[in-house]
Scaffold this motif. Structure first.
Motif, PDB file in Angstrom:
ATOM      1  N   THR A  81       0.735  -1.367   0.067  1.00 55.93           N
ATOM      2  CA  THR A  81       0.047   0.009  -0.046  1.00 55.93           C
ATOM      3  C   THR A  81       0.797   1.315   0.005  1.00 55.93           C
ATOM      4  O   THR A  81       1.738   1.278   0.157  1.00 55.93           O
ATOM      5  N   ASP A  82       0.168   2.433  -0.362  1.00 50.28           N
ATOM      6  CA  ASP A  82       0.895   3.824  -0.422  1.00 50.28           C
ATOM      7  C   ASP A  82       1.353   4.164   0.957  1.00 50.28           C
ATOM      8  O   ASP A  82       0.613   4.373   1.818  1.00 50.28           O
ATOM      9  N   THR A  83       2.367   4.505   1.219  1.00 51.27           N
ATOM     10  CA  THR A  83       3.140   4.957   2.559  1.00 51.27           C
ATOM     11  C   THR A  83       2.969   6.459   2.563  1.00 51.27           C
ATOM     12  O   THR A  83       3.546   6.941   3.572  1.00 51.27           O
ATOM     13  N   PHE A  84       2.655   7.223   1.686  1.00 49.75           N
ATOM     14  CA  PHE A  84       2.776   8.629   1.658  1.00 49.75           C
ATOM     15  C   PHE A  84       2.277   9.033   2.777  1.00 49.75           C
ATOM     16  O   PHE A  84       0.865   9.025   3.337  1.00 49.75           O
ATOM     17  N   CYS A  85       3.012  10.210   3.693  1.00 53.27           N
ATOM     18  CA  CYS A  85       2.607  10.774   4.637  1.00 53.27           C
ATOM     19  C   CYS A  85       1.823   9.975   5.868  1.00 53.27           C
ATOM     20  O   CYS A  85       0.998  10.111   6.471  1.00 53.27           O
ATOM     21  N   ALA A  86       2.596   8.804   6.018  1.00 56.61           N
ATOM     22  CA  ALA A  86       2.249   7.908   7.162  1.00 56.61           C
ATOM     23  C   ALA A  86       3.128   8.156   8.267  1.00 56.61           C
ATOM     24  O   ALA A  86       3.853   9.352   8.104  1.00 56.61           O
ATOM     25  N   SER A  87       2.693   7.361   9.426  1.00 58.67           N
ATOM     26  CA  SER A  87       3.663   7.501  10.684  1.00 58.67           C
ATOM     27  C   SER A  87       4.240   6.243  10.791  1.00 58.67           C
ATOM     28  O   SER A  87       4.053   5.428  10.201  1.00 58.67           O
TER      29      SER A  87
END
Length: 552
Positions: free
Chosen positions: A76-82
């Motif tokens: 899955t897309d990890t963009f702007c995760a923590s």
């Protein structure tokens, strides 16, 4: 490249620049140290050159020994995760973005990451070979969609996940997720509504949360603060940030829990930078030239300190999107960011290309928590770079004691011809002790209990004054969007043997002073710091774990 001009080389208050040292294949917008030799970086599906299995990679492992990276498969897309590390040493990445179709492609290689949970188990390979990121979105996921959340490890070794937004937003949080949840789940997987998060909309993305030595959590969002009792599930309003300064995305300042020291481990929070703008102005009426705040605010989180309120100090200049690094001697490095504008992309009235910010701040500053008020900031001799580290930058302390710098991409895709390009170059800032003979530690156990005396071998260069000795236990934290989630430094009581060949130190008294997980032990003697040694603190079990050690 970094300038080699600096005034003097006398102490850890000065940093030697290195030359550029490698090139990443993705933008390092999220950075976490996952082993003594490996940094895990995460990005979005935006055209990065790194490839894996016939498509773009958006996760990369960086080998600190060779300064090279290898791709890691993500679902899955990890963009702007923590993210953060659990009590058993497992790194967990949380949240993310909806699927993105790269330019020239017809399908997206990534799945929806907004409920994403990604597991990186401790990996024995120093170079990262065969290290993997595990995902199973059908069976392992968050309770709700979260983009731009924060997370932190709490006293039972689990992760508290704070806020975020349910949907993509250009600037303000217009689809807020005003709740907390936990991993592993508590409350039968249900979220906990937060009146505090509801009050701090629309400038409350990536809230800054800190686990205090009593187990409560101090949270900063917008220009407000709260004390959250995880066990009682209550919120207590704390004093707001002075002068209306806003410090969370898209008006990013930065914040840290200052070093904790025995015997009382009194917690103090430092919040720096951000914006003096209000949160009621449409983003199109804001400017990339609006000055960032130079304010730092510091509060002691005790009844007396709360009654006294925040103490205001001023940095040498304003900073939007700076980061703070806890150094092994207890000083705080404030680095990166811009002098004007805001976070996010192409949403103010006059962006610089796609960047909502301008005037990069190229020179870091050191903050000494123990100096007198008015004398805590110093930048004398600090190196100056010519690489802008703006939105979507990453930075971390490394076990060698150097500072790893990467990333910056204030663009929606890879851009190479703008004022502020997509940045793949890696830099290191090297403290001056890296050119000196340094103390060396050996004979560490792999795991230690709380409130335990530990004796290790030490070799001390003859020119160091052993009367000036500090031992620090550090969690490097998870770097994303001008904040280091779970970053922590606890000083340890320590003494040398009569022959100065053995060092005995006492681990933190309990799992609330240092939430259980691996940490790195550094010794600093006469302002010369050893490399950090990784040690599991606590029983190493999967969360939730029972209280360990002795109460304060």
């Amino acid at each position: 490249m970094l300038s080699l001009a600096f005034c003097r080389l006398l102490s850890l208050s000065l940093l030697l620049p290195s030359l550029l040292n490698g090139t990443t294949g993705i933008t390092a917008l999220e950075v976490i140290l996952v082993s003594p030799t490996l940094i895990l970086m995460m990005d979005r599906v935006s055209g990065d050159p790194l490839q894996i299995d016939g498509h773009q990679a958006w996760v990369e492992l960086w080998d600190l020994e060779t300064n090279t990276g290898i791709p890691v498969n993500a679902v899955t897309d990890t963009f702007c995760a923590s993210g953060a590390v659990l009590s058993n040493g497992t790194m967990v990445s949380l949240g993310g973005e909806t699927p993105e179709i790269p330019a020239g492609e017809t399908t997206a290689p990534d799945g929806d990451g907004r409920m994403g949970i990604r597991i990186f188990e401790p990996c024995a390979s120093p170079s990262g070979d065969n290290c993997t990121l595990f995902e199973d979105p059908a069976t392992l996921h968050l309770a709700v969609t979260r983009w731009y959340p924060s997370s932190l490890r709490i006293f039972d070794g689990s992760l508290m996940i704070i806020g975020g937004t349910n949907a993509s937003t250009p600037f303000y949080n217009v689809a807020p997720e005003n709740s907390f949840e936990f991993f592993p789940p508590k409350d039968n997987g249900q979220v906990r509504f937060s009146p505090f998060l509801e009050r701090t909309v629309p400038v409350n993305l990536f809230p800054r949360g800190f686990a205090l030595p009593d187990g409560k959590v101090f949270i900063v969002a917008n220009n407000e603060t709260v004390l959250y009792d995880v066990e009682a599930q209550t919120e207590t309003v704390m004093p707001p940030i002075p002068n209306g300064v806003r410090v969370t995305n898209p008006m990013d300042g930065t914040a840290t829990l200052l070093p904790l020291s025995p015997p009382d481990y009194v917690p103090e929070i430092l919040v720096c930078g951000g914006s003096n703008s209000t949160d009621t102005v449409p983003s199109a009426d804001l400017s990339s030239q609006d000055p960032a705040s130079d304010q730092c605010s510091r509060i002691t989180v005790t009844p007396e300190g709360i009654e006294k309120g925040w103490i205001v100090e001023r940095m040498p200049e304003g900073r939007m999107m700076p980061e703070m690094i806890l150094m092994p001697n207890g000083k705080v490095l404030i680095i990166n960011g811009a002098g004007t504008g805001y976070a996010a992309l192409h949403s103010v009235g006059d962006p610089i290309g796609n960047s909502n910010s301008d005037h990069p701040v190229f020179t870091p500053v050191l903050y000494d928590p123990n100096a007198a008020l008015g004398e805590r900031f110093s930048r004398e001799g600090l190196p100056t770079t010519d690489i802008a580290r703006l939105y979507h930058s990453g930075v971390t302390l490394t076990p060698s004691g150097s500072i790893f710098l990467a990333g910056s991409n204030p663009n929606p895709t890879v851009v190479e011809s703008a004022t502020f390009n997509t940045e793949f170059r890696v830099q290191f800032l090297n403290p001056p002790f890296t050119t000196r003979s340094r103390p060396t530690l050996s004979g560490f156990p792999e795991q230690v209990a709380f409130n335990q005396n530990v004796t290790v071998d030490i070799d001390i260069p003859g020119d160091l004054d052993t009367s000036n000795l500090q031992v620090a236990l550090i969690d490097m934290g998870f770097s994303s969007h001008a904040f280091h989630s779970s970053s922590r430094l606890v000083f340890l009581n320590a003494k040398l043997s009569a022959n100065k060949k053995l060092l005995t130190f006492t681990t933190p008294p309990n799992n609330r002073v240092y939430p259980p997980a691996p940490g790195y032990v550094f010794v600093t003697i006469d302002d010369v710091t050893s490399t950090g040694t990784r040690v599991m603190i606590g029983n190493g079990l999967s969360p939730p774990v029972a209280d360990q050690g002795v109460p304060l």
